[in-house]
Design an enzyme around this catalytic site. Sequence first.
Site, mmCIF file in Angstrom:
data_model
loop_
_atom_site.group_PDB
_atom_site.id
_atom_site.type_symbol
_atom_site.label_atom_id
_atom_site.label_comp_id
_atom_site.label_asym_id
_atom_site.label_seq_id
_atom_site.Cartn_x
_atom_site.Cartn_y
_atom_site.Cartn_z
ATOM 1 N N ASP A 1 -12.015 -10.659 -7.063
ATOM 2 C CA ASP A 1 -10.720 -10.609 -6.381
ATOM 3 C C ASP A 1 -10.899 -10.532 -4.874
ATOM 4 O O ASP A 1 -12.024 -10.436 -4.371
ATOM 5 C CB ASP A 1 -9.875 -9.428 -6.902
ATOM 6 C CG ASP A 1 -10.620 -8.092 -6.839
ATOM 7 O OD1 ASP A 1 -11.687 -8.025 -6.196
ATOM 8 O OD2 ASP A 1 -10.121 -7.124 -7.429
ATOM 9 N N ASN B 1 -3.925 3.051 -11.582
ATOM 10 C CA ASN B 1 -2.752 2.490 -12.285
ATOM 11 C C ASN B 1 -3.188 1.603 -13.465
ATOM 12 O O ASN B 1 -2.361 0.950 -14.086
ATOM 13 C CB ASN B 1 -1.882 1.677 -11.309
ATOM 14 C CG ASN B 1 -2.629 0.483 -10.738
ATOM 15 O OD1 ASN B 1 -3.812 0.295 -10.996
ATOM 16 N ND2 ASN B 1 -1.936 -0.344 -9.971
ATOM 17 N N HIS C 1 -5.206 -1.049 -13.291
ATOM 18 C CA HIS C 1 -5.507 -2.457 -12.990
ATOM 19 C C HIS C 1 -6.997 -2.777 -13.146
ATOM 20 O O HIS C 1 -7.850 -1.904 -13.067
ATOM 21 C CB HIS C 1 -4.969 -2.873 -11.608
ATOM 22 C CG HIS C 1 -5.765 -2.410 -10.436
ATOM 23 N ND1 HIS C 1 -5.308 -2.520 -9.148
ATOM 24 C CD2 HIS C 1 -7.002 -1.837 -10.326
ATOM 25 C CE1 HIS C 1 -6.224 -2.057 -8.307
ATOM 26 N NE2 HIS C 1 -7.252 -1.632 -9.005
ATOM 27 N N GLU D 1 -2.485 -6.390 -12.102
ATOM 28 C CA GLU D 1 -1.698 -5.167 -11.954
ATOM 29 C C GLU D 1 -0.859 -4.920 -13.211
ATOM 30 O O GLU D 1 -0.656 -5.843 -14.015
ATOM 31 C CB GLU D 1 -0.780 -5.321 -10.726
ATOM 32 C CG GLU D 1 -1.517 -5.554 -9.406
ATOM 33 C CD GLU D 1 -2.218 -4.307 -8.867
ATOM 34 O OE1 GLU D 1 -2.109 -3.225 -9.463
ATOM 35 O OE2 GLU D 1 -2.896 -4.426 -7.835
HETATM 36 P P1 PGA Z 1 -12.642 2.185 -6.936
HETATM 37 O O1 PGA Z 1 -11.596 1.053 -7.275
HETATM 38 O O2 PGA Z 1 -13.921 1.793 -7.578
HETATM 39 O O3 PGA Z 1 -12.713 2.189 -5.439
HETATM 40 O O4 PGA Z 1 -12.093 3.460 -7.498
HETATM 41 C C1 PGA Z 1 -11.433 0.662 -8.593
HETATM 42 C C2 PGA Z 1 -10.359 -0.392 -8.705
HETATM 43 O O5 PGA Z 1 -9.334 -0.287 -8.036
HETATM 44 O O6 PGA Z 1 -10.542 -1.321 -9.511
#
Ligand code: PGA
Length: 241
Positions: A67, A136, A138, A143
């Site tokens: 992404d 959340n 995702h 999302e």
């Molecule tokens: P993080 O992000 O590894 O910084 O916690 C995870 C994500 O949002 O997929």
Amino acid sequence: MKLLIFDSYETQSQAVADAILSQVARKPESVLCLATGDSPLRTYQLLVEKAKAVRMDFSMTHFVALDEWVGIPPDNSGSCKYFLTKNLFGPLAISSDRIHLFDALTSDIKSECAAMDDIIQDLGGIDLMLVGIGINGHVGFNEPGVSTELYSHVIQLDEVTQKVGQKYFKERVEIKEGITLGFQHIRQTKMVLLIANGSKKAEIITKMLEGEITSDCPASILRKHSNSYVYLDSLAATNLS
Ligand code: PGA
């Protein structure tokens, strides 16, 4: 789906780094899709150390994007491209023709998505994908509520993602949209690893693993993948029954 729980972030990261290395040892021309974020950071440091120690040859390995933040230039230290270059591609001296990332500044984002889908198809699909999980639920920028029928697409970022995402940037940025691989890619990936660590992930991990399988918690869809692995440290696993 297999669940693996480790006593610490360090041992979890060791195991994930080993899984990536054994994939490349087994198939040097592997196509890897490796997430950015805080969760995989130690994995990548260990991967680089271990790869150097055994002189692992990545010259045939391909890397595709998971992404990117739309509108964020690649020289911004919060961009996914910057993160991967700094933590993986640079230290492993990956040649640029093996790196396939999204151009988040393109004026033709639809073609950018189509081009990524073509690249992945031409490479024969993704062998190993490593993803994190947002609080959340995702995965990449898929999302809550996302259609699981999509390949690469642009998506309006959830408010939680817009807020939490500021942690990657030195200065406040407007991050309203993301470009991401979709669940069709995830479904077709031969092996998917999800990592989560720390108590801040405990609640969403319980929802992902013990709640309903629904795109309202996108990560829960991974439970339907026949070759998926969830790597947790003990803190992220705290609430699991
Ligand atoms: P993080 O992000 O590894 O910084 O916690 C995870 C994500 O949002 O997929």
